[in-house]
Design a protein around this motif. Structure first.
Motif, PDB file in Angstrom:
ATOM      1  N   LEU A 131      -8.620 -17.016  -0.977  1.00 55.70           N
ATOM      2  CA  LEU A 131      -9.995 -17.523  -0.961  1.00 55.70           C
ATOM      3  C   LEU A 131     -10.114 -18.808  -1.781  1.00 55.70           C
ATOM      4  CD1 LEU A 131     -12.018 -14.196  -1.342  1.00 55.70           C
ATOM      5  CD2 LEU A 131     -11.990 -15.700   0.656  1.00 55.70           C
ATOM      6  N   LEU A 132      -9.394 -18.853  -2.898  1.00 53.75           N
ATOM      7  CA  LEU A 132      -9.427 -20.054  -3.723  1.00 53.75           C
ATOM      8  C   LEU A 132      -8.746 -21.224  -3.026  1.00 53.75           C
ATOM      9  CD1 LEU A 132      -8.738 -18.349  -7.154  1.00 53.75           C
ATOM     10  CD2 LEU A 132     -10.800 -19.634  -6.549  1.00 53.75           C
ATOM     11  N   PHE A 170     -18.855 -21.258  -9.939  1.00 55.15           N
ATOM     12  CA  PHE A 170     -18.305 -22.013  -8.819  1.00 55.15           C
ATOM     13  C   PHE A 170     -19.364 -22.245  -7.741  1.00 55.15           C
ATOM     14  CE2 PHE A 170     -13.702 -20.362  -9.595  1.00 55.15           C
ATOM     15  CZ  PHE A 170     -13.571 -21.251 -10.654  1.00 55.15           C
ATOM     16  N   GLN A 171     -20.192 -21.226  -7.493  1.00 56.41           N
ATOM     17  CA  GLN A 171     -21.253 -21.380  -6.496  1.00 56.41           C
ATOM     18  C   GLN A 171     -22.296 -22.404  -6.933  1.00 56.41           C
ATOM     19  OE1 GLN A 171     -22.156 -17.059  -6.103  1.00 56.41           O
ATOM     20  NE2 GLN A 171     -21.946 -17.404  -3.912  1.00 56.41           N
ATOM     21  N   LEU A 172     -22.638 -22.398  -8.219  1.00 58.91           N
ATOM     22  CA  LEU A 172     -23.581 -23.395  -8.723  1.00 58.91           C
ATOM     23  C   LEU A 172     -23.013 -24.809  -8.579  1.00 58.91           C
ATOM     24  CD1 LEU A 172     -24.937 -21.661 -11.972  1.00 58.91           C
ATOM     25  CD2 LEU A 172     -26.182 -22.107  -9.842  1.00 58.91           C
ATOM     26  N   GLY A 173     -21.709 -24.935  -8.810  1.00 57.65           N
ATOM     27  CA  GLY A 173     -21.068 -26.229  -8.636  1.00 57.65           C
ATOM     28  C   GLY A 173     -21.138 -26.701  -7.194  1.00 57.65           C
ATOM     29  N   ALA A 174     -20.892 -25.786  -6.261  1.00 54.13           N
ATOM     30  CA  ALA A 174     -20.973 -26.142  -4.841  1.00 54.13           C
ATOM     31  C   ALA A 174     -22.401 -26.507  -4.446  1.00 54.13           C
ATOM     32  CB  ALA A 174     -20.466 -24.987  -3.983  1.00 54.13           C
ATOM     33  N   LEU A 175     -23.385 -25.820  -5.040  1.00 58.43           N
ATOM     34  CA  LEU A 175     -24.784 -26.159  -4.771  1.00 58.43           C
ATOM     35  C   LEU A 175     -25.099 -27.583  -5.252  1.00 58.43           C
ATOM     36  CD1 LEU A 175     -27.604 -25.319  -3.811  1.00 58.43           C
ATOM     37  CD2 LEU A 175     -28.010 -24.340  -6.092  1.00 58.43           C
ATOM     38  N   SER A 198     -16.518 -28.028 -11.441  1.00 55.86           N
ATOM     39  CA  SER A 198     -16.325 -26.588 -11.197  1.00 55.86           C
ATOM     40  C   SER A 198     -15.073 -26.342 -10.363  1.00 55.86           C
ATOM     41  CB  SER A 198     -17.560 -26.005 -10.497  1.00 55.86           C
ATOM     42  OG  SER A 198     -17.710 -26.525  -9.185  1.00 55.86           O
ATOM     43  N   ALA A 199     -14.810 -27.229  -9.398  1.00 55.05           N
ATOM     44  CA  ALA A 199     -13.640 -27.046  -8.541  1.00 55.05           C
ATOM     45  C   ALA A 199     -12.334 -27.229  -9.297  1.00 55.05           C
ATOM     46  CB  ALA A 199     -13.703 -28.024  -7.370  1.00 55.05           C
ATOM     47  N   GLN A 200     -12.345 -27.993 -10.399  1.00 57.41           N
ATOM     48  CA  GLN A 200     -11.125 -28.179 -11.179  1.00 57.41           C
ATOM     49  C   GLN A 200     -10.604 -26.861 -11.747  1.00 57.41           C
ATOM     50  OE1 GLN A 200      -9.367 -30.997 -11.446  1.00 57.41           O
ATOM     51  NE2 GLN A 200     -10.876 -32.034 -10.167  1.00 57.41           N
ATOM     52  N   PHE A 201     -11.479 -25.877 -11.888  1.00 56.24           N
ATOM     53  CA  PHE A 201     -11.078 -24.597 -12.469  1.00 56.24           C
ATOM     54  C   PHE A 201     -10.575 -23.601 -11.424  1.00 56.24           C
ATOM     55  CE2 PHE A 201     -13.730 -26.440 -15.751  1.00 56.24           C
ATOM     56  CZ  PHE A 201     -13.073 -26.082 -16.932  1.00 56.24           C
ATOM     57  N   TYR A 202     -10.569 -23.978 -10.156  1.00 57.90           N
ATOM     58  CA  TYR A 202     -10.051 -23.076  -9.131  1.00 57.90           C
ATOM     59  C   TYR A 202      -8.611 -22.673  -9.442  1.00 57.90           C
ATOM     60  CZ  TYR A 202     -13.984 -24.389  -6.009  1.00 57.90           C
ATOM     61  OH  TYR A 202     -15.214 -24.606  -5.447  1.00 57.90           O
ATOM     62  N   TRP A 245      -0.193 -23.524  -4.684  1.00 62.86           N
ATOM     63  CA  TRP A 245      -0.847 -23.155  -3.427  1.00 62.86           C
ATOM     64  C   TRP A 245      -2.306 -23.574  -3.410  1.00 62.86           C
ATOM     65  CZ3 TRP A 245       0.527 -21.069   1.259  1.00 62.86           C
ATOM     66  CH2 TRP A 245       1.882 -20.745   1.408  1.00 62.86           C
ATOM     67  N   VAL A 246      -3.015 -23.370  -4.527  1.00 62.85           N
ATOM     68  CA  VAL A 246      -4.415 -23.787  -4.573  1.00 62.85           C
ATOM     69  C   VAL A 246      -4.518 -25.296  -4.460  1.00 62.85           C
ATOM     70  CG1 VAL A 246      -6.481 -23.886  -6.011  1.00 62.85           C
ATOM     71  CG2 VAL A 246      -5.194 -21.769  -5.856  1.00 62.85           C
TER      72      VAL A 246
END
Length: 415
Positions: free
Chosen positions: A21-22, A85-90, A124-128, A147-148
């Motif tokens: 998922l990541l 992560f969701q807040l970052g995507a928002l 936020s995506a940097q922490f994936y 892989w991520v």
């Protein structure tokens, strides 16, 4: 009742699903980011009152990323990574919508504001990749990071393609439709991120009070990891931000600039599917040396001429070099703090991300200024001292570790 083996298999499957998922989340983010990489400099030059300010909007992405890394880390500890992560995507969706509206209004200031919101998405995506290491076993951490990171390979193709296809989606306002595609990608990210909830068991916390931050940051391995990540990202950003301007400035069409960025992104993310495995086998220091050498080679190609294939090859070497330096530095960071408490680990990650984003912000802001004042040759030549610093720090760590190992062997023999 489940047997121990069946229980371990279930945990393994959950761990692999979380990493998958990541990877998908990374692909969606990179696809949105690729639109910005391809167009922000061009849109900036179209809206900015001065050519020297053309790269300012993208520089603000990196500024916002730097300012957001610590809050993102702190909120993740309190609310959990999926929600943050969701807040970052928002924030990414809002940024895409604002950018599109700024183009319609021909408003440079509003476009800069939109890129600040996109920077929060990037933070936020940097922490994936760190979330992936927490889901992976000890022997799979470097590969999980790879892989991520490699999840962006498909986005390298789709991002610039989406930017081109949606360019005239809003009649009379070129590129406004491209940023609406960013909105769609960010909203899709929110949907995928909702599946991360409850994906893994809670992390095991070490006993005792949190370690003082300066003590964490003074670890030699942290310094080298941060140097590798920062130099790789800053050198890549410094060259890549000026590339569309250099390509178009040579009289080549925008489609060539999009193609160069596309191949650059491919070379950035495709090695992620094997660089983690190579790093686990060769060691981090060799990965940092290889990454530095690839980036230096790319700058030599860029200095040799300004045809389409030279731009493309230079940016491909630059992207591959970034991958080995960034994945290598990230793997070293994860390894260094693997046995620390969650609080210490997240603070070290936040410090690394802040340092990287701050240095990248400086590189992005300086890129347009250097290109406008001195040209493409200086853009490529100025990364050499940084690459020497990264390679030298890796050599210093290797010698330090070898010396420690020799002293340990000597003590064991005497005992």
């Amino acid at each position: 009742m489940k047997t121990p083996n069946a229980f371990r298999f279930t945990l393994l499957q959950a761990s692999e699903r979380r990493v998958a998922l990541l990877v998908l989340c990374q692909a969606l983010f990179v696809c949105a980011s690729a639109i910005g990489l391809t167009l922000t400099g061009l849109v900036g030059s179209m809206l900015a009152p001065s050519r020297a300010l053309a790269t300012l909007p993208y520089a603000l992405v990196t500024v916002a990323t730097a300012l957001s890394t610590v809050p993102v880390s702190l909120l993740a500890r309190r609310w959990g990574r999926p929600r943050v992560f969701q807040l970052g995507a928002l924030a990414g969706a809002c940024g895409g919508a604002l950018a599109s509206w700024a183009i319609v209004r021909n408003d440079f200031l509003l476009f800069c504001t939109a890129n600040l919101a996109l920077g929060a998405f990037a933070a936020s995506a940097q922490f994936y990749r760190f979330a992936a290491t927490e889901a992976a076993s000890a022997t799979f951490k470097a590969q999980a990071i790879g892989w991520v990171t490699g999840g962006g390979v498909l986005a390298a193709v789709l991002g610039p393609t989406l930017a081109a296809l949606a360019r005239e989606a809003v009649p009379g306002h070129s590129f406004a439709g491209s940023y609406l595609a960013v909105v769609a990608l960010a909203l899709l990210s929110i949907l995928v991120l909702s599946r991360l909830r409850g994906g893994t068991a809670a992390p095991v916390l070490a006993a005792g009070a949190p370690t003082p931050l300066l003590q964490l940051l003074h670890r030699p391995a942290f310094l080298v990891a941060a140097c590798g990540c920062a130099v790789g990202a800053a050198s890549m950003m410094f060259v890549m931000t000026a590339t569309p301007l250099a390509v178009v400035g040579c009289g080549l069409p925008v489609t060539v600039a999009a193609g160069v960025i596309q191949w650059h992104l491919m070379s950035m993310y495709a090695p992620g599917f094997f660089s983690g495995r190579l790093i686990a086998r060769w060691g981090v220091t060799r990965a940092l040396w290889l990454g530095s050498a690839a980036m230096a080679g790319g700058s030599l190609v860029a200095l040799s001429g300004q045809s389409a294939w030279q731009f493309g090859l230079a940016l491909m070497l630059n992207g591959a070099g970034w991958n080995f330096m960034f994945v290598g530095g990230s793997a070293l960071l994860a390894e260094t703090f693997a046995h620390d408490s969650l609080a210490d680990r997240t603070r070290a990650q936040a410090a690394n991300e802040f340092l990287v984003a701050a240095i990248v912000a400086i590189a992005a802001m300086a890129s347009g200024w250097v290109f406008d004042g001195w040209g493409w040759g200086h853009v490529n030549g100025l990364i050499w001292p940084l690459l020497a610093l990264a390679a030298g720090s890796a050599l210093w760590l290797q010698r330090r570790q070898d010396l420690t190992l020799d002293l340990t062997k000597t003590r064991l023999r005497r005992a």
